[in-house]
Write a protein that holds these residues in place. Structure first.
Motif, mmCIF file in Angstrom:
data_model
loop_
_atom_site.group_PDB
_atom_site.id
_atom_site.type_symbol
_atom_site.label_atom_id
_atom_site.label_comp_id
_atom_site.label_asym_id
_atom_site.label_seq_id
_atom_site.Cartn_x
_atom_site.Cartn_y
_atom_site.Cartn_z
ATOM 1 N N ALA A 1 125.296 27.198 -56.810
ATOM 2 C CA ALA A 1 124.867 27.083 -55.541
ATOM 3 C C ALA A 1 126.154 26.664 -54.664
ATOM 4 N N LEU B 1 119.088 24.901 -54.448
ATOM 5 C CA LEU B 1 119.790 24.019 -55.356
ATOM 6 C C LEU B 1 119.502 23.431 -56.592
ATOM 7 N N VAL C 1 126.428 22.601 -58.279
ATOM 8 C CA VAL C 1 126.413 22.746 -56.729
ATOM 9 C C VAL C 1 127.683 22.391 -56.301
ATOM 10 N N THR D 1 130.054 22.023 -52.648
ATOM 11 C CA THR D 1 129.887 21.897 -51.278
ATOM 12 C C THR D 1 131.376 21.657 -51.027
ATOM 13 N N VAL E 1 123.944 17.606 -48.740
ATOM 14 C CA VAL E 1 123.883 18.334 -49.848
ATOM 15 C C VAL E 1 123.643 17.659 -51.136
ATOM 16 N N ALA F 1 120.704 17.652 -53.831
ATOM 17 C CA ALA F 1 120.850 18.103 -55.042
ATOM 18 C C ALA F 1 120.409 17.320 -56.181
ATOM 19 N N ARG G 1 120.939 17.851 -60.085
ATOM 20 C CA ARG G 1 122.059 18.872 -60.336
ATOM 21 C C ARG G 1 123.327 18.205 -59.822
ATOM 22 N N VAL H 1 127.468 17.830 -58.809
ATOM 23 C CA VAL H 1 127.996 18.123 -57.492
ATOM 24 C C VAL H 1 129.438 18.052 -57.444
#
Length: 408
Positions: A9, A291, A297, A299, A317, A321, A326, A328
């Protein structure tokens, strides 16, 4: 999670004056596909009320952009736009008519720039049949408290001799009264919401003039002039405009009043509802579900630093997440003080391979972001192959020393 991530994502913000959010998302996706050619990449370019907001919401909701000409931040006409959505909501993006990118570098004095064009776009939206108006705040080049917008909507800002004030926040110290007799009557019927950063307030030590004035070109002397002018603006707004209209208790210090150089306070005095920007903007994108589908993920934003947790895209985000567990990765033009303490961000990387000048960094933003994504993802894959313990050491901050004159 599989041996290496295959579902991504990609949820970046834009890089101010370099890349829009969609451009940043595409640059990251290109870097991912260099490393994982068969990757599934869900592009979720995010807007925070600033540049690209109207276009993004029009696309998400099946609306359309309407193009107009309005007064720009330095007083000259500029081509601009607003979005009209199927539910008759207009999205007025203040950055499209009063943003910093529209202020020439040689004219960056927030004491003189104006939000008049924002008021003109609100009027144009009402003329086009909008029954609700959503004003996106962000990336502003102004610090006039929304005075220009109110003037465009029919208010008269008068000094002690009854003369109308000129444009810009530096004029507000001379304000004696506001005549509201000429305000557009449709404002009382239109539901106006302002999508803003709730951390930004109009006045005080953390007021918008002192926090953001220098970024917009204000000298220390100008900052104090603006701060004094906005204090006077809040006082007269509360006396002459807010009664019977305003939902706030304190135009000086309530959440969001400092949005876009104080535009939040000016519109709130007219009755607009100030709302946290991500609450308003991200609900249309089904972000949490998207997400949760990802293995990783990614960003990004122009700068990752101690200000990031105060309403910036990477922090939001990361927070979302983590609701689904998730991992990041955050990429940034600059890594400032506090970049390693953004809650929910597991790893971060600067995008520059070496110190470069500002002009080059801005011009090569997409190239640098794609290359940085590739470098960071190769480290992620190396960590995945080494195993869970070594992975924690392999997913590292890969570019922690960079000059501040970089992609923002």
């Amino acid at each position: 999670m599989p041996q290496y991530p295959t579902r991504f994502a990609v949820a970046p913000s834009g890089f101010k004056e370099s890349l829009s959010a969609p451009e940043a998302a595409r640059a990251i996706a290109a870097g991912i596909h260099r490393v994982v050619p068969d990757a599934e990449v869900d592009l979720i370019p995010l807007v925070d009320g600033g540049e690209g907001t109207a276009e993004a919401l029009a696309e998400a909701a099946g609306g359309r952009l309407l193009h107009r000409t309005a007064t720009g931040p330095v007083g000259a006409p500029v081509p601009t736009h607003f979005a009209l959505l199927p539910d008759s909501t207009a999205v007025v993006e203040m950055a499209a008519v009063a943003g910093l990118a529209l202020v020439p570098r040689t004219a960056r004095d927030p004491g003189r720039t104006t939000t008049r064009g924002v008021g003109e776009l609100i009027t144009a939206a009402l003329d086009a049949g909008a029954t609700r108006v959503l004003v996106g705040c962000g990336d502003s080049g102004t610090s006039d408290g929304g005075a220009g917008a109110l003037q465009a909507l029919g208010a008269r800002l008068l000094d002690a001799e009854g003369r109308e004030l000129g444009p810009g926040g530096v004029e507000l110290s001379r304000l004696a009264r506001i005549d509201t007799a000429g305000l557009d009557p449709r404002l009382t019927r239109a539901g106006i919401k302002v999508a803003c950063n709730p951390y930004n307030v109009l006045c005080g030590e953390r007021g918008v003039a002192r926090v953001f004035g220098p970024q917009k070109g204000a000298s220390p002397e100008r900052v104090e002039q603006l701060a004094a002018g906005l204090e006077r603006w809040a006082e007269v707004l509360a006396r002459d405009v807010a009664p019977g209209r305003c939902r706030l208790a304190d135009l000086r210090l309530d959440a969001g009043t400092g949005a876009s150089g104080g535009l939040g306070a000016g519109l709130a005095a007219l009755g607009a509802e100030l709302r946290p920007r991500f609450e308003v903007l991200l609900g249309r994108l089904d972000l949490d579900v998207r997400l949760a589908r990802a293995d990783l993920v990614v960003t990004a934003e122009g700068a990752l630093d101690a200000q990031t947790p105060r309403g910036k895209v990477p922090a939001e985000v990361a927070r979302r997440a983590k609701l689904s567990g998730r991992p990041v990765l955050a990429l940034a033009g600059t890594l400032g003080e506090g970049h390693g303490q953004v809650p929910g961000v597991d790893a971060c990387s600067g995008i520059l391979p070496a110190p470069v000048g500002l002009a080059e960094a801005l011009g090569r933003g997409a190239e640098f972001l794609t290359d940085a994504t590739e470098r960071a993802l190769r480290m992620v894959l190396l960590g995945a192959r080494l195993g869970p313990v070594a992975a924690a050491a392999a997913v590292v901050q890969t570019a922690g020393t960079q000059r501040p004159s970089t992609v923002r």
